[in-house]
Every structure is written in C-alpha cells, then in structure tokens.
Design a protein around this motif. Structure first.
Motif, short mmCIF file in Angstrom:
data_model
loop_
_atom_site.label_atom_id
_atom_site.label_comp_id
_atom_site.label_asym_id
_atom_site.label_seq_id
_atom_site.Cartn_x
_atom_site.Cartn_y
_atom_site.Cartn_z
N LEU A 109 0.88 -1.34 -0.05
CA LEU A 109 -0.04 -0.10 0.03
C LEU A 109 1.06 1.30 0.03
CD1 LEU A 109 -2.48 -1.21 2.72
CD2 LEU A 109 -2.80 -1.08 0.26
N TYR A 110 0.34 2.00 -0.71
CA TYR A 110 1.29 3.36 -0.90
C TYR A 110 0.43 4.71 -0.68
CZ TYR A 110 5.00 0.85 -3.04
OH TYR A 110 6.22 -0.25 -3.29
N VAL A 111 0.65 5.53 0.09
CA VAL A 111 0.22 7.04 0.15
C VAL A 111 1.25 7.83 -0.21
CG1 VAL A 111 -0.69 8.34 1.99
CG2 VAL A 111 -0.90 6.19 2.14
N ASN A 112 0.88 8.76 -1.28
CA ASN A 112 1.65 9.89 -1.94
C ASN A 112 3.03 9.26 -2.11
OD1 ASN A 112 -0.30 11.88 -1.00
ND2 ASN A 112 0.65 12.15 0.77
N ASN A 113 2.86 7.99 -2.98
CA ASN A 113 3.87 7.46 -3.59
C ASN A 113 4.85 6.71 -2.65
OD1 ASN A 113 2.95 7.93 -6.41
ND2 ASN A 113 3.59 9.91 -6.38
N THR A 114 4.65 6.75 -1.39
CA THR A 114 5.51 6.42 -0.28
C THR A 114 4.81 5.07 0.06
OG1 THR A 114 6.32 8.58 0.17
CG2 THR A 114 6.63 6.90 1.73
N LEU A 115 5.79 4.00 0.61
CA LEU A 115 5.27 2.89 1.03
C LEU A 115 4.56 3.19 2.59
CD1 LEU A 115 5.14 -0.49 0.71
CD2 LEU A 115 7.02 -0.55 1.96
N PHE A 116 3.41 2.52 2.57
CA PHE A 116 2.76 2.95 3.84
C PHE A 116 2.85 1.61 4.68
CE2 PHE A 116 -1.28 2.31 6.07
CZ PHE A 116 -1.24 3.36 7.16
N GLY A 117 2.56 0.52 4.12
CA GLY A 117 2.60 -0.97 4.74
C GLY A 117 2.02 -1.83 3.53
N VAL A 118 1.38 -2.98 4.30
CA VAL A 118 0.60 -3.96 3.34
C VAL A 118 -0.43 -4.51 3.83
CG1 VAL A 118 3.23 -4.62 2.69
CG2 VAL A 118 1.80 -5.87 4.57
N PHE A 140 -9.18 -3.33 -4.77
CA PHE A 140 -9.44 -2.80 -3.46
C PHE A 140 -8.36 -2.19 -2.60
CE2 PHE A 140 -9.82 -3.82 1.30
CZ PHE A 140 -11.36 -3.98 1.56
N ALA A 141 -7.33 -2.32 -2.74
CA ALA A 141 -6.18 -1.61 -2.17
C ALA A 141 -5.74 -0.08 -2.72
CB ALA A 141 -4.94 -2.57 -2.54
N GLN A 142 -6.25 -0.20 -4.05
CA GLN A 142 -6.24 1.13 -4.73
C GLN A 142 -7.18 2.08 -4.05
OE1 GLN A 142 -4.22 2.70 -7.07
NE2 GLN A 142 -2.91 0.96 -7.06
N ILE A 143 -8.44 1.53 -3.74
CA ILE A 143 -9.42 2.50 -3.34
C ILE A 143 -9.03 2.84 -1.76
CG2 ILE A 143 -11.78 2.40 -2.55
CD1 ILE A 143 -12.45 0.57 -4.74
N LEU A 144 -8.64 1.79 -1.24
CA LEU A 144 -8.11 2.11 0.11
C LEU A 144 -7.04 3.15 0.42
CD1 LEU A 144 -8.65 1.45 3.13
CD2 LEU A 144 -7.06 -0.34 3.00
N GLN A 145 -6.35 3.00 -0.52
CA GLN A 145 -5.06 3.94 -0.69
C GLN A 145 -5.53 5.34 -0.80
OE1 GLN A 145 -1.44 1.54 -2.51
NE2 GLN A 145 -2.78 1.82 -4.02
N SER A 146 -6.35 5.54 -1.60
CA SER A 146 -6.77 6.95 -1.93
C SER A 146 -7.76 7.47 -0.80
CB SER A 146 -7.83 6.94 -3.23
OG SER A 146 -8.99 6.34 -2.87
N ASN A 147 -8.18 6.52 0.15
CA ASN A 147 -8.83 6.94 1.08
C ASN A 147 -8.03 7.15 2.61
OD1 ASN A 147 -11.27 7.81 0.25
ND2 ASN A 147 -11.37 5.73 -0.44
N LEU A 148 -6.76 7.07 2.49
CA LEU A 148 -5.81 7.00 3.86
C LEU A 148 -5.29 8.40 4.17
CD1 LEU A 148 -4.04 3.43 3.45
CD2 LEU A 148 -5.84 3.89 5.03
#
Length: 148
Positions: A109-118, A140-148
């Motif tokens: 999972l990435y937030v702002n092009n930085t690894l957030f976790g998995v 599913f992960a893409q949607i989640l990343q956009s809402n973190l």
C-alpha cells in the motif's frame, strides 16, 4: 466466486471522506473477513522505520513486527509488488505467525508514492488465491490507498 466490484463499492462507501486511517483499515479488514471465504487472517501491517508493525486485522493472533525483506509481507513491501503464495511452507523465509495458514496474498500500500504498509490475507486452503483474487484485491487496495 467473490464479486470484487461489489466489495470495492462497499469499501468506497465505508472509507470515502473518513479522515481516520486506523478506522478505515479496521473497517477494510472486517469487510474482507466478512465477504471472502476460506480465510484465517485479513489485515494490515504498517511501515515504521525498517519494520512492518501489526495494524488492524481480523482473525487469529499475529506477529507484531516483520522486518522488510523477510517473509511474504516483508518481501512484498521490499519489491513493491503483490506476492501470491500458493503454499507458504515452500516460500523461502516464510514467517509462520499461524501454523494453520497454507496460502497467502500480500499487496503493498502506498500513500503519496511512499510505502505505507501492506494488506495481508492468509488462508488455511492451499492455492486459495487466484488471478481474479489478485486483480480484485489490488483494486480494493487502490480504493483504500486513496482514502488513507
């Protein structure tokens, strides 16, 4: 067969506009736990320094820290790609947090092009995760990343 379009719409409605990361991860893991059959773990590890730290999850007890590059989670985080393992007992360096797990899928999972976790999902069924599961869970992960 899982309807990933429906699952993703449910995730979007749960997380859109919700500014609470831990709550969003908790609801996402609960949604996966409720909707995907044959799981014994669904949840998240969050990157802190050079380790993945246990985050919200559903299922059996779990490892608390996983070094980057170690196990399926650390490998997916290090290489930045989804890792699907049909038989975790054949994965070199597998970390057996739960001996009942036989297959696993891990999505970085990435937030702002930085690894957030998995996102980590385990199953007691060998070869549980198909190409359809991989593609659906990456969506599913893409949607989640956009809402973190």
């Amino acid at each position: 067969m899982t309807d990933y379009n429906k699952l993703c719409k449910q995730l979007q409605s749960l997380t859109q506009g919700v500014p609470h990361t831990i709550a969003n991860l908790a609801n996402a893991s609960a949604l996966l736990w409720e909707r995907l059959p044959d799981l014994n773990w669904a949840g998240f590890y969050i990157l802190k320094g050079d380790k993945l730290i246990l985050g919200p999850f559903q299922g059996k007890i779990a490892c608390i820290e996983i070094p980057l590059g170690k196990g399926v989670c650390g490998t997916a985080a290090s290489c930045g790609k989804t890792v699907v393992v049909a038989n975790v007992h054949e994965f070199d360096g597998h970390i057996a947090c739960d001996s009942a797990s036989n297959s696993e899928i891990v999505i970085p999972l990435y937030v702002n092009n930085t690894l957030f976790g998995v996102l980590d999902i385990d199953s007691p069924i060998f070869n549980r995760f198909t190409e359809q599961d991989k593609l659906g869970l990456e969506q599913f992960a893409q949607i989640l990343q956009s809402n973190l």
